[in-house]
Motif scaffolding. Structure first.
Motif, PDB file in Angstrom:
ATOM      1  N   GLY A   1     -36.390 -68.346  11.263  1.00 44.22           N
ATOM      2  CA  GLY A   1     -37.816 -68.620  11.420  1.00 44.22           C
ATOM      3  C   GLY A   1     -38.340 -67.783  12.585  1.00 44.22           C
ATOM      4  O   GLY A   1     -37.571 -67.070  13.243  1.00 44.22           O
TER       5      GLY A   1
ATOM      6  N   VAL B   1     -39.623 -66.411  16.110  1.00 47.96           N
ATOM      7  CA  VAL B   1     -39.485 -66.649  17.558  1.00 47.96           C
ATOM      8  C   VAL B   1     -40.667 -65.997  18.274  1.00 47.96           C
ATOM      9  O   VAL B   1     -41.327 -65.112  17.720  1.00 47.96           O
ATOM     10  CB  VAL B   1     -38.163 -66.067  18.104  1.00 47.96           C
TER      11      VAL B   1
ATOM     12  N   LYS C   1     -47.633 -55.877   4.807  1.00 44.17           N
ATOM     13  CA  LYS C   1     -48.192 -57.223   4.984  1.00 44.17           C
ATOM     14  C   LYS C   1     -49.526 -57.355   4.251  1.00 44.17           C
ATOM     15  O   LYS C   1     -49.884 -58.447   3.797  1.00 44.17           O
ATOM     16  CB  LYS C   1     -48.303 -57.559   6.476  1.00 44.17           C
TER      17      LYS C   1
ATOM     18  N   VAL D   1     -38.711 -64.501   7.893  1.00 46.43           N
ATOM     19  CA  VAL D   1     -40.101 -64.611   7.446  1.00 46.43           C
ATOM     20  C   VAL D   1     -40.890 -63.346   7.803  1.00 46.43           C
ATOM     21  O   VAL D   1     -40.462 -62.551   8.632  1.00 46.43           O
ATOM     22  CB  VAL D   1     -40.776 -65.836   8.103  1.00 46.43           C
TER      23      VAL D   1
ATOM     24  N   THR E   1     -45.110 -66.940  15.052  1.00 46.57           N
ATOM     25  CA  THR E   1     -45.030 -68.358  15.430  1.00 46.57           C
ATOM     26  C   THR E   1     -46.315 -69.126  15.134  1.00 46.57           C
ATOM     27  O   THR E   1     -46.310 -70.361  15.173  1.00 46.57           O
ATOM     28  CB  THR E   1     -44.717 -68.452  16.931  1.00 46.57           C
TER      29      THR E   1
HETATM   30  N1  LIG Z   1     -39.830 -63.190  12.397  1.00 53.96           N
HETATM   31  C1  LIG Z   1     -40.278 -63.339  13.646  1.00 53.96           C
HETATM   32  O1  LIG Z   1     -39.578 -63.874  14.497  1.00 53.96           O
HETATM   33  C2  LIG Z   1     -41.664 -62.861  13.998  1.00 53.96           C
HETATM   34  C3  LIG Z   1     -42.428 -62.087  13.112  1.00 53.96           C
HETATM   35  C4  LIG Z   1     -43.691 -61.663  13.505  1.00 53.96           C
HETATM   36  C5  LIG Z   1     -44.167 -62.001  14.761  1.00 53.96           C
HETATM   37  N2  LIG Z   1     -43.377 -62.747  15.592  1.00 53.96           N
HETATM   38  C6  LIG Z   1     -43.849 -63.196  16.912  1.00 53.96           C
HETATM   39  O2  LIG Z   1     -44.802 -64.243  16.725  1.00 53.96           O
HETATM   40  C7  LIG Z   1     -45.672 -64.271  17.850  1.00 53.96           C
HETATM   41  C8  LIG Z   1     -47.105 -64.399  17.369  1.00 53.96           C
HETATM   42  O3  LIG Z   1     -47.447 -63.254  16.627  1.00 53.96           O
HETATM   43  P1  LIG Z   1     -48.848 -62.981  15.948  1.00 53.96           P
HETATM   44  O4  LIG Z   1     -49.864 -63.919  16.516  1.00 53.96           O
HETATM   45  O5  LIG Z   1     -49.099 -61.535  16.035  1.00 53.96           O
HETATM   46  O6  LIG Z   1     -48.632 -63.250  14.414  1.00 53.96           O
HETATM   47  P2  LIG Z   1     -48.567 -64.625  13.584  1.00 53.96           P
HETATM   48  O7  LIG Z   1     -47.956 -64.265  12.275  1.00 53.96           O
HETATM   49  O8  LIG Z   1     -47.899 -65.687  14.371  1.00 53.96           O
HETATM   50  O9  LIG Z   1     -50.084 -65.069  13.358  1.00 53.96           O
HETATM   51  C9  LIG Z   1     -51.055 -64.219  12.771  1.00 53.96           C
HETATM   52  C10 LIG Z   1     -52.069 -65.061  11.971  1.00 53.96           C
HETATM   53  O10 LIG Z   1     -51.465 -65.492  10.747  1.00 53.96           O
HETATM   54  C11 LIG Z   1     -51.483 -66.907  10.652  1.00 53.96           C
HETATM   55  N3  LIG Z   1     -50.196 -67.323  10.069  1.00 53.96           N
HETATM   56  C12 LIG Z   1     -48.973 -66.831  10.380  1.00 53.96           C
HETATM   57  N4  LIG Z   1     -48.042 -67.436   9.646  1.00 53.96           N
HETATM   58  C13 LIG Z   1     -48.655 -68.342   8.864  1.00 53.96           C
HETATM   59  C14 LIG Z   1     -48.217 -69.282   7.883  1.00 53.96           C
HETATM   60  N5  LIG Z   1     -46.905 -69.400   7.566  1.00 53.96           N
HETATM   61  N6  LIG Z   1     -49.129 -70.061   7.279  1.00 53.96           N
HETATM   62  C15 LIG Z   1     -50.436 -69.940   7.572  1.00 53.96           C
HETATM   63  N7  LIG Z   1     -50.927 -69.062   8.494  1.00 53.96           N
HETATM   64  C16 LIG Z   1     -50.039 -68.264   9.127  1.00 53.96           C
HETATM   65  C17 LIG Z   1     -51.638 -67.415  12.080  1.00 53.96           C
HETATM   66  O11 LIG Z   1     -52.193 -68.712  12.116  1.00 53.96           O
HETATM   67  C18 LIG Z   1     -52.505 -66.336  12.707  1.00 53.96           C
HETATM   68  O12 LIG Z   1     -53.845 -66.591  12.410  1.00 53.96           O
HETATM   69  C19 LIG Z   1     -45.371 -63.003  18.658  1.00 53.96           C
HETATM   70  O13 LIG Z   1     -44.547 -63.355  19.758  1.00 53.96           O
HETATM   71  C20 LIG Z   1     -44.592 -62.142  17.690  1.00 53.96           C
HETATM   72  O14 LIG Z   1     -43.679 -61.286  18.329  1.00 53.96           O
HETATM   73  C21 LIG Z   1     -42.156 -63.190  15.233  1.00 53.96           C
END
Ligand SMILES: NC(=O)c1ccc[n+]([C@@H]2O[C@H](COP(=O)([O-])OP(=O)(O)OC[C@H]3O[C@@H](n4cnc5c(N)ncnc54)[C@H](O)[C@@H]3O)[C@@H](O)[C@H]2O)c1
Ligand SMILES: N[C@H](C(=O)O)[C@H](O)COP(=O)(O)O
Length: 328
Positions: A117, A119, A272, A293, A297
């Motif tokens: 999931g 991080v 994406k 995924v 987060t």
């Molecule tokens: N696989 C991973 O571990 C992974 C992947 C991408 C980003 N990140 C990390 O996550 C953190 C936040 O990143 P971000 O804000 O750029 O991207 P994010 O994907 O967390 O959010 C971007 C947008 O998409 C929406 N969203 C994301 N997943 C969703 C879901 N399953 N259902 C509904 N809405 C969803 C969020 O609410 C937000 O509006 C950063 O620290 C980044 O490095 C981790």
């Protein structure tokens, strides 16, 4: 064979725990061993008003399917109770411990695959631990010099030469050695893991218009083209380097089994845009199967019960499929 899949929900204040609990609602043709704090999962299930049974993971028993409404659990304790949407540096080491434990279990063949999931890279660094992503972390855990990040949605696959690197450092990182390693890993994975007979890989240039004959940058002429010639001489089918905005058009994509982008935001926005919500991130070149995924987060919606579990389900399906194909 029932695959035994380790699942790490990731950042405890994000949507990962909610997605793990939602995943439990459906039955699975796999044993899902969640590497997490049991209290976090129970609190999350209570908030979602969803029944959840946590079954202690017993490595000495043969894998059994995880029944609907339950998850197998391998407990790792959090340092501090998590509040949805509120990052806490105290839990940075907890997140890394779940990854370490799950990767260790994959390396020892206790698990057939790992699904991660999301991080939060920032809070782990704020906790004083250098961390740029799962991809790099698992490469280090496994002791391999090079791995490749590839995201896939439907028939589109996009792999990256460089991953979590500041843009100013990208050009210097694109070396003949790295290109050769990345293309070799990608080609081998497409052929052996994804069972594509003669994979064709489309290669993006680095610069606008792939350098416009050297007038907009020389990396294509000096580094990329000579590296591709060597790889072609080894029988690998490659297209390019083509300008990224040409390669990511339907006629060119139709010729390729995967596109190799030079850096993160050259390739992933396209992927994406096409598949966000059901795309899967796969690490190639590890000695174990790891999928993840396509999202982060999502702190802005954590705890509200509205997170979409499509990408986690797709990551699990992909891990199960790869684990089954890996069997002799
Ligand atoms: N696989 C991973 O571990 C992974 C992947 C991408 C980003 N990140 C990390 O996550 C953190 C936040 O990143 P971000 O804000 O750029 O991207 P994010 O994907 O967390 O959010 C971007 C947008 O998409 C929406 N969203 C994301 N997943 C969703 C879901 N399953 N259902 C509904 N809405 C969803 C969020 O609410 C937000 O509006 C950063 O620290 C980044 O490095 C981790
Ligand atoms: N680059 C990935 C993405 O944008 O979806 C994400 O940051 C996850 O990377 P790791 O799997 O290396 O954490």
């Amino acid at each position: 064979m029932i695959p035994r899949i380790a699942l790490t929900p990731g950042e405890p204040a994000g949507i990962g725990p909610e997605l793990a609990v939602k995943l439990a609602a459906g039955g699975h043709a796999a044993q899902i061993v969640t590497v997490a704090d049991p209290q976090l999962l129970e609190d999350t299930a209570a908030r979602l008003r969803q029944p959840l049974e946590l079954i202690p993971f017993d490595p000495g028993q043969a894998a059994t399917e995880t029944p609907a409404g339950s998850l197998h659990i391998l407990p790792v304790e959090m340092a501090s109770a998590a509040a949805p949407g509120q990052l806490d540096i105290a839990n940075g080491p907890y997140v890394l411990e779940t990854l370490r434990r799950a990767a260790g279990g994959c390396l020892s063949r206790e698990f057939d695959a790992l699904v991660t999931g999301p991080v939060h890279k920032g809070v782990i660094n704020d906790a004083g631990i250098a961390f740029s992503g799962h991809t790099e972390f698992f490469a280090e855990q496994a002791g391999v010099e090079r791995v490749v990040m590839m995201l896939a949605a439907e028939e589109l696959r996009v792999a990256l030469v460089t991953t979590h690197l500041p843009l100013k450092d990208v050009s210097a990182a694109i070396t003949p050695r790295r290109l050769e390693q990345v293309v070799t890993i990608l080609h081998r994975s497409l052929r052996d893991q994804f069972r594509i007979g003669r994979p064709c890989i489309g290669i993006c240039g680095l610069n606008p218009h792939a350098g416009e004959g050297g007038h907009l940058g020389r990396e294509e002429i000096d580094i990329i083209e000579p590296s591709l010639e060597k790889l072609r001489a080894r029988g690998i089918e490659l297209i390019g380097p083509l300008p990224a905005d040409t390669l990511f058009t339907p006629p060119q994509l139709a010729r390729c089994d995967a596109v190799l982008a030079m850096y993160h935001d050259q390739g992933l926005p396209v992927l994406k845009f096409k598949g966000f919500g059901h795309a899967v991130n796969i690490t190639l070149g590890l000695p174990f199967i790891r999928t993840s995924v396509d999202h982060g987060t999502a702190l802005n919606i954590a705890g509200r019960g509205i997170a979409d579990g499509g990408s986690l389900r797709a990551a699990l399906s992909q891990a199960v499929e790869l684990a089954q194909l890996r069997q002799p």
